[in-house]
Scaffold this active site. Sequence first.
Site, mmCIF file in Angstrom:
data_model
loop_
_atom_site.group_PDB
_atom_site.id
_atom_site.type_symbol
_atom_site.label_atom_id
_atom_site.label_comp_id
_atom_site.label_asym_id
_atom_site.label_seq_id
_atom_site.Cartn_x
_atom_site.Cartn_y
_atom_site.Cartn_z
ATOM 1 N N ASP A 107 1.915 8.971 5.467
ATOM 2 C CA ASP A 107 3.348 8.669 5.459
ATOM 3 C C ASP A 107 4.105 9.441 6.533
ATOM 4 O O ASP A 107 4.793 8.854 7.372
ATOM 5 C CB ASP A 107 3.947 9.019 4.091
ATOM 6 C CG ASP A 107 3.734 7.907 3.066
ATOM 7 O OD1 ASP A 107 3.168 6.873 3.422
ATOM 8 O OD2 ASP A 107 4.149 8.092 1.916
ATOM 9 N N GLY A 142 0.824 -1.202 0.000
ATOM 10 C CA GLY A 142 0.000 0.000 0.000
ATOM 11 C C GLY A 142 0.852 1.244 0.000
ATOM 12 O O GLY A 142 2.079 1.186 0.139
ATOM 13 N N HIS A 143 0.197 2.379 -0.161
ATOM 14 C CA HIS A 143 0.855 3.678 -0.092
ATOM 15 C C HIS A 143 -0.032 4.620 0.710
ATOM 16 O O HIS A 143 -1.131 4.255 1.141
ATOM 17 C CB HIS A 143 1.131 4.234 -1.488
ATOM 18 C CG HIS A 143 2.261 3.540 -2.189
ATOM 19 N ND1 HIS A 143 3.563 3.643 -1.761
ATOM 20 C CD2 HIS A 143 2.280 2.740 -3.282
ATOM 21 C CE1 HIS A 143 4.350 2.937 -2.559
ATOM 22 N NE2 HIS A 143 3.592 2.366 -3.495
ATOM 23 N N ASP A 144 0.460 5.841 0.894
ATOM 24 C CA ASP A 144 -0.230 6.824 1.718
ATOM 25 C C ASP A 144 -1.726 6.890 1.427
ATOM 26 O O ASP A 144 -2.551 6.882 2.353
ATOM 27 C CB ASP A 144 0.418 8.195 1.494
ATOM 28 C CG ASP A 144 -0.199 9.305 2.327
ATOM 29 O OD1 ASP A 144 0.407 9.707 3.333
ATOM 30 O OD2 ASP A 144 -1.301 9.778 1.974
ATOM 31 N N ASN A 160 -3.751 4.701 0.312
ATOM 32 C CA ASN A 160 -4.473 3.515 0.785
ATOM 33 C C ASN A 160 -4.671 3.552 2.292
ATOM 34 O O ASN A 160 -5.761 3.245 2.793
ATOM 35 C CB ASN A 160 -3.711 2.256 0.397
ATOM 36 C CG ASN A 160 -3.381 2.199 -1.080
ATOM 37 O OD1 ASN A 160 -2.220 2.231 -1.455
ATOM 38 N ND2 ASN A 160 -4.384 2.146 -1.936
#
Length: 362
Positions: free
Chosen positions: A133, A102-104, A106
């Site tokens: 993040d 995932g990333h920020d 998500n």
Amino acid sequence: STRMTVAPKSAKIIRVDRPQEHSLDTMARGKQSIAVNLKDKSGIEVVRRLCKTADVVLEPYRPGVMEKMGLGPGDLMRENQRLIFARLTGFGQKGCYANMAGHDINYLAVSGILSMLGRHGEKPTPPINLLADFAGGGLMCALGITMALLERHQSGKGQVVDASMVQGAAYLGTFLKTSQSMGIWPAERGRNILDTGAPYYDTFATSDGQYMAVGSIEGQFYSELCKGLGIDPATLPSQLAMDEWPQTKEVFAKIFASRTQEEWCKVFDGTDACVTPVLSMEEASQHPHNKELGTYFTDEEGEALPAPAPVLSRSAGIPARGRQPMVGEHTMSVLLDAGLTQQEVSALARSGAVMTRDMSKL
């Protein structure tokens, strides 16, 4: 991130990198870099040795990765009971999403916060990658490490700091949940006081293509806004008349578009209207207020960068003006400081367990 960070007792911050030519990390000024092959048993042993005298270990892997290498908190804290073992993940150590990538965006989506960000009639808009993040993840993890270090003064023992970006972002958004009954968020996204729904909390374009930020929430500040715009508040709908906000916003937008940003600054600077220019990063570093405050500093290459914050009265942070470290730049010096001999480090480098740029010492 795919890097581990070790903070030994000498107050140095050591970034453990993969043996590779370059790093995409642009937040490493003031840190040291050692390049270690964590797929090599000797490389794993190097990290274990550093952790024996470290104050803090920060690891960013998915759940179970450190344990598979024999570098989990149970392994390392048996040899160093004062160790603070910080785990920074996106989805957390458990839960049905724990092992997903995932990333920020998500993490922010799952936290519930993303659903509240955006303008009316438009899709949710992520605020770049700052909220999950950096704020919900990195900043909350740093706070947890600080709390664990303070507690260690009493107990003499380290502990695990479990920081997930989902939980951190959700916790940062506590106010959004607890203020539901205050009337701040009675409508759908983008139609409330603090989410660009209100005409007195939004940005407005100026005649030169720039913008002004307006945050005139309280009545006395709203009066100052109207005064600066040359409007008699009596000719406008009530400030709190939500159904009339679009109409009032059109009036404000038309007036703001009649002058340049500089002209509006001359009107509002020094007032309590809560109106300020929207500055680019370059413009912000040159703004008189930021210059006097010391918000930015200039590095060795002449680039303006944000200065350390908050500012402590006796032990203020010193800006790292040098360049970013190269991957493996400090492998030799760090391992020598850790008690390895030059011959041992050279042997590790030749075997591929570590990478060093100090080739003249091999």
